[in-house]
Design a protein around this motif. Sequence first.
Motif, PDB file in Angstrom:
ATOM      1  N   ALA A  82      -1.512  -8.237  11.603  1.00  0.00           N
ATOM      2  CA  ALA A  82      -2.919  -8.559  11.340  1.00  0.00           C
ATOM      3  C   ALA A  82      -3.526  -7.630  10.306  1.00  0.00           C
ATOM      4  O   ALA A  82      -3.210  -6.452  10.241  1.00  0.00           O
ATOM      5  CB  ALA A  82      -3.715  -8.472  12.640  1.00  0.00           C
ATOM      6  N   LEU A 101       5.391   5.178   9.392  1.00  0.00           N
ATOM      7  CA  LEU A 101       4.772   5.380  10.711  1.00  0.00           C
ATOM      8  C   LEU A 101       4.691   4.058  11.473  1.00  0.00           C
ATOM      9  O   LEU A 101       5.144   3.951  12.620  1.00  0.00           O
ATOM     10  CB  LEU A 101       3.363   5.979  10.529  1.00  0.00           C
ATOM     11  CG  LEU A 101       2.504   6.047  11.782  1.00  0.00           C
ATOM     12  CD1 LEU A 101       3.085   7.025  12.795  1.00  0.00           C
ATOM     13  CD2 LEU A 101       1.071   6.465  11.441  1.00  0.00           C
ATOM     14  N   PHE A 102       4.136   3.030  10.820  1.00  0.00           N
ATOM     15  CA  PHE A 102       3.960   1.769  11.549  1.00  0.00           C
ATOM     16  C   PHE A 102       5.294   1.068  11.796  1.00  0.00           C
ATOM     17  O   PHE A 102       5.467   0.420  12.824  1.00  0.00           O
ATOM     18  CB  PHE A 102       2.939   0.869  10.834  1.00  0.00           C
ATOM     19  CG  PHE A 102       1.537   1.279  11.166  1.00  0.00           C
ATOM     20  CD1 PHE A 102       0.917   0.811  12.318  1.00  0.00           C
ATOM     21  CD2 PHE A 102       0.850   2.189  10.390  1.00  0.00           C
ATOM     22  CE1 PHE A 102      -0.363   1.219  12.666  1.00  0.00           C
ATOM     23  CE2 PHE A 102      -0.428   2.613  10.725  1.00  0.00           C
ATOM     24  CZ  PHE A 102      -1.032   2.129  11.867  1.00  0.00           C
ATOM     25  N   ALA A 141      -2.877  -2.720   3.591  1.00  0.00           N
ATOM     26  CA  ALA A 141      -3.170  -3.284   4.924  1.00  0.00           C
ATOM     27  C   ALA A 141      -2.281  -4.504   5.173  1.00  0.00           C
ATOM     28  O   ALA A 141      -1.757  -4.689   6.286  1.00  0.00           O
ATOM     29  CB  ALA A 141      -4.642  -3.660   5.022  1.00  0.00           C
ATOM     30  N   LEU A 144       1.267  -3.333   5.803  1.00  0.00           N
ATOM     31  CA  LEU A 144       1.405  -2.797   7.164  1.00  0.00           C
ATOM     32  C   LEU A 144       1.476  -3.929   8.194  1.00  0.00           C
ATOM     33  O   LEU A 144       2.176  -3.821   9.193  1.00  0.00           O
ATOM     34  CB  LEU A 144       0.234  -1.867   7.501  1.00  0.00           C
ATOM     35  CG  LEU A 144       0.205  -0.531   6.746  1.00  0.00           C
ATOM     36  CD1 LEU A 144      -1.070   0.242   7.076  1.00  0.00           C
ATOM     37  CD2 LEU A 144       1.420   0.313   7.070  1.00  0.00           C
ATOM     38  N   ALA A 145       0.736  -5.008   7.905  1.00  0.00           N
ATOM     39  CA  ALA A 145       0.755  -6.145   8.836  1.00  0.00           C
ATOM     40  C   ALA A 145       2.116  -6.834   8.840  1.00  0.00           C
ATOM     41  O   ALA A 145       2.477  -7.501   9.810  1.00  0.00           O
ATOM     42  CB  ALA A 145      -0.339  -7.141   8.449  1.00  0.00           C
TER      43      ALA A 145
END
Lengths: 306, 299
Positions: A82, A101-102, A141, A144-145
């Motif tokens: 998301a 990290l993610f 963003a 990362l999603a």
Amino acid sequence: MSEAIVQVRDLTKRYGDVEALRGVSFEIAEGEVFGLLGPNGAGKTSTIEILEGMRRADGGTARVSGLDPQTGGAAFKRSVGAVLQSTSLPDKLRVDESLTLFAKLYGARVDRGALLRRFGLEEKRHAFYGKLSGGQKQRLAIALALVHEPRVVFLDEPTAGLDPQIRREIYDIIEELRREKKTVLLTTHYIEEAERLCDRVAIIDHGNLIALGTPRELKQRSAGTTRIEVALSKPMDTGDLRSLEGVTDCRDVDGRTVLHSTRPPQTIVALVKHLENSNNELQSLEIAAPSLEDVFIELTGRRLRE
Amino acid sequence: MSHAWTLTLFRLRLAMRNRAFLIFGIIIPLAFLFLFCAVFARGGGPAVAYVLASVLAMSVMGSFWGLSQQLVMFRESGILRRFRLAPLGPGTMLISSIFSNLILMVPGIAAEIAVARWMLHMDRVGNLLSVFVLSGLGAVTFATLGLVVASVANSMMETQVINQLLWLSFILLSGVAIPLPSLPGWLQEVALFLPATYLVTGLERALILKVPLSQLGAELASLGGSALLAFFVCQQIFRWEPEEKVPRQAKLWVAAALIPFLLLGVWESSRGGRLAEARSILRNTFNERPAQRDASPPR
């Protein structure tokens, strides 16, 4: 349509006295790019945040990949990615570190270089998040999603506040997601975004889903008509203008008058004559093919970005 | 647990890039140590150990400020929302805050002890195992209390007000700023209800009397119990979103967390041993001081 990967039934949500969602229902097929189009405060973010598991619905059901967002746990979170409307990362976190990290948090193996190249962030890989531009932050963003290869991607107003160039870059990313057969639910109040990117669009207003279909199907509501938008020196009763030749609909929108006509030349001639007789003046006139904006105006009497 | 470790490393990395860590974690406590020793423990001796206990306690209690503000800042700026999408729960976020704080505190504590020993001529190093365990457990306790504050407070402003109130009461009543025996009798009794008091008196006993861990049961139980309870409470009331309000039931949890302090305070107050020992340590420490040193206790 293939089997629905997102199912929403009679979703309701209330914030105090405000009824944000009043029984919204829709389904999204796997691989589909689905748009929720509506003005600010229509209920788009409430809907998408319930589907992301960020908010609890007051009523109705929501399922994503067969899982309840509230009880689906880690399996649910791994199946969705998301981009939230308002989110951030620590200013002193580097771009490549955030991807690592993610990826670790999702237990995913990630080719950071490929991801950075794909989102045009290769040169910024060592940059701190706080030093990125708005467009770069948004691309990060989205990266990362997608870091854990989710089946369903939620994008909440992914281009809001971005300049046209960056917006086009985001469009390219979404089109790439379509080619990869990702299921995408995006909310927007930009007509061109919904028309260009979405396989199907649900128009939402005041917590109600008021229309649903492909952009072409929705625009067929105004099929065969042309949109004539005029600014007049004095306000005029739209009832009088509805009787002009060829006019199928006439409304005041934001101080301008919008007519839909099946015979534009005759309508314009009749309009000019009518204005002369009424001692009124035409200040500007625009003619366009009908868009989703017209569908929204027809359904609500308001513009999307009021 | 691997997620907690991943987040701990992430937090450590951020802290090392933040000048505030160096300033508040190392430079300011050392400055206080030099200042207090210059005023109250000139020439070294046992008074340095007494001052060191206060400065160590202050450094450990500093966890309280940093973590509560960081959590509120993460919540207000939407950073927590981003982490909420990942497969991790509040416990993981909280544990990583506490772990990273604990790790970050070690160099500061070691520097303070080393400076006291080798630059300020402290004549004893006490029981270092006890000092480090108390400091570590204290850091966990005060970090967890800070996280409770952050979970209850609705904004950064509110956090700072609550922190100021708690910080001042910890600093003024626990024996950090004013030696416990110098407080009026009724305030000494009040101090027995604060976890900070057990940290300060425990560090004094470990540094000055070389008390081993086996004889620090009350201090360890007080700090450990507080940490466990506060962790449980902040897990219950953790909020990812700034607009989420603390449920009334959660506020009752906070109230319930105070019960062990009340019980411990009542027990210590009826026993009377802790205050008597604090008086004895203060008296002996400053009586032992060499003649050329000022005899007034640290204030």
